[in-house]
Design an enzyme around this catalytic site. Structure first.
Site, PDB file in Angstrom:
ATOM      1  N   GLN A   1      52.485  40.591  39.473  1.00 36.79           N
ATOM      2  CA  GLN A   1      53.228  41.298  38.746  1.00 36.79           C
ATOM      3  C   GLN A   1      53.211  42.729  38.629  1.00 36.79           C
ATOM      4  O   GLN A   1      54.015  43.442  38.029  1.00 36.79           O
ATOM      5  CB  GLN A   1      53.494  40.760  37.265  1.00 36.79           C
TER       6      GLN A   1
ATOM      7  N   CYS B   1      56.623  28.529  35.021  1.00 37.93           N
ATOM      8  CA  CYS B   1      55.607  27.424  35.165  1.00 37.93           C
ATOM      9  C   CYS B   1      55.654  26.387  33.778  1.00 37.93           C
ATOM     10  O   CYS B   1      55.655  25.118  34.085  1.00 37.93           O
ATOM     11  CB  CYS B   1      54.319  27.528  35.450  1.00 37.93           C
TER      12      CYS B   1
END
Ligand SMILES: Cc1ncc(COP(=O)(O)O)c(C=O)c1O
Ligand code: FES
Length: 452
Positions: free
Chosen positions: A230, A376
């Site tokens: 990220q 997720c």
């Protein structure tokens, strides 16, 4: 022009009729034969697509930058050789493209091209870094350190090691989501081979003190790995200044393609690791398998654009992030920003809304593609393990929404998201007896609820 043609082809596929239910049920092979689609239908598809929810989930994935797609296309249609073929031009030009991309990836983190290995994504890079280093040094060292808020693939790789006799320390984080450097220093033992601390957290956007962690690890002669999925291309990273020994990159988080990533592995002092994939010995034996050169080209182009435009991206994202945060908090009380207010990547605004049921809020915001935490775990109703590690109370952890802002997010999208969020939070609070009590000045923490 080529891009336009490809876009049309993609739209045609979208317009193709679905497989008949009977065919699917009876295991008959169904060959997708897209019927010719009228231009008008394509236009209609376009309308449907434009009418889709606005996308504010940039941590889950980012759209590909059209410049990345442009760079990739020739390598799918014309220069499609196997980059490992040494006997003809097709192979040589594909190999050259991979090497250019390797240099572009290296540049964005201040590394040398020889230190970059292509993988399928950050999940694979994290597996390779953690299992690979631990296994290589296992005779002398059997301890690994990570944090409680690292990504699932890091935590699961560590669990895998534990099942095979390694010891793992999962460092807690402070209320702001950052690790305590003294706690890290205390956790390092003579038998520690690796410290793995993520750069930017995917759920709350906090940036760990990478340079301090790197300095500490170097001093203690422990390798430092960071999951920078990220972070790369979003915040400045220099592996040498920060003493990072291994670093994981994901293509689809920085406007590149899915299914490609990379791992940086330091050459001086050299980091050794055990490969996790057996095969043809590509990528210096560390990652067997044909390098998907067009994906590598995409990752390279994405890194190159990010390196050149990081300042502009950051300015744009900070401005929209402030606009979103101020827009919401000026109209609503009881809103908390999760994670440190300063040490953060501004494209991630994770907010908890007091006295609102999180799932209802997400449902209400169906015109805005946001998430309650990570992609997720978005199917789970459990509060996020990251927010729990910060000590966020259960009710507030249940009402968190992550707004993800990126390079292509517009002011109009942010304004609409603010408007819809405020509207829905107000609506849900109007229906909440707890909110009513709070409005009447009752301190609900003092109420003794009946026990079941
Ligand atoms: C912090 C972090 N690490 C790893 C990953 C996994 O990356 P990839 O999808 O490239 O395997 C993600 C993506 O969700 C992430 O946010
Ligand atoms: S896809 Fe990002 S957390 Fe899994």
């Amino acid at each position: 022009m080529a891009l336009v043609r490809a876009g049309r082809a993609a739209l045609r596929l979208l317009g193709a009729p679905a497989a008949p239910a009977a065919a699917m049920g009876s295991f008959r092979t169904f060959t997708a034969q897209p019927e010719p689609v009228e231009e008008e239908t394509i236009e209609k598809k376009g309308v449907v697509m434009r009418g889709a929810p606005m996308y504010l989930d940039m941590q889950a994935t980012t759209p590909m930058d059209p410049r990345v797609v442009d760079a990739m296309l020739p390598f799918m249609t014309e220069q499609y050789g196997n980059p490992h073929s040494r006997t003809h031009l097709y192979g040589w030009e594909a190999e050259e493209a991979v090497e250019v991309a390797r240099g572009q990836v290296a540049s964005v983190i201040g590394a040398d091209a020889k230190e970059i290995i292509f993988t399928s994504g950050a999940t694979e890079s994290n597996n390779l870094a953690i299992k690979g280093v631990a296994q290589f040094y296992k005779d002398k060292k059997n301890h690994v350190i990570t944090t409680q808020t690292d990504h699932k693939c890091v935590l699961d790789s560590c669990r895998y090691l534990q099942q095979r006799g390694f010891e793992v320390t999962y460092l807690p984080v402070q209320k702001n989501g950052l690790i305590d450097l003294q706690q890290l220093a205390d956790a390092i033992r003579p038998e520690t081979s690796l410290v793995s601390v993520m750069a930017v957290n995917n759920e709350i956007g906090v940036v760990q003190p990478l340079a301090d962690i790197g300095a500490l690890c170097r001093e203690k002669k422990v390798f430092f790995h960071t999951d920078a999925a990220q972070a790369v291309g979003k915040i400045p990273i220099d592996v040498n200044q920060m003493n990072i020994d291994l670093l994981s990159i994901s293509g689809h988080k920085l406007y590149g393609p899915k299914g490609i990533g990379a791992i940086y592995i330091r050459r001086r002092p050299r980091v050794r690791l055990e490969a996790q994939m057996s095969g043809g010995g590509q990528e210096r034996g560390l990652r067997s398998g044909t390098v998907p050169h067009f994906l590598a080209v995409g990752l390279g182009a994405a890194c190159d654009i990010a390196r050149q435009e990081m300042g502009r991206d950051q300015q744009h994202i900070k401005r929209l992030s402030d606009r979103l945060y101020n827009g919401i908090t000026q109209q609503l009380e009881g809103v908390v920003l999760n994670g440190d207010p300063e040490a953060r990547y501004w494209g991630n605004v994770n907010l908890s809304f007091a006295y609102v049921e999180g799932e209802s809020l997400l449902m209400g915001l169906k015109d805005v593609a946001v998430s309650s935490g990570s992609a997720c775990t978005s199917a789970s109703l459990e509060p996020s393990y990251v927010l729990r590690a910060l000590g966020v109370e259960e009710d507030m952890a249940h009402t968190s929404i992550r707004f993800g802002i990126g390079r292509f997010t517009t002011e109009a999208e942010v304004d609409r998201a603010v408007e819809l969020t405020v509207q829905h939070v107000n609506k849900l609070r109007e229906m909440s007896p707890l909110w009513e009590m709070v409005q009447e000045g009752i301190d609900i923490k003092t109420i003794e609820w009946a026990q079941h």
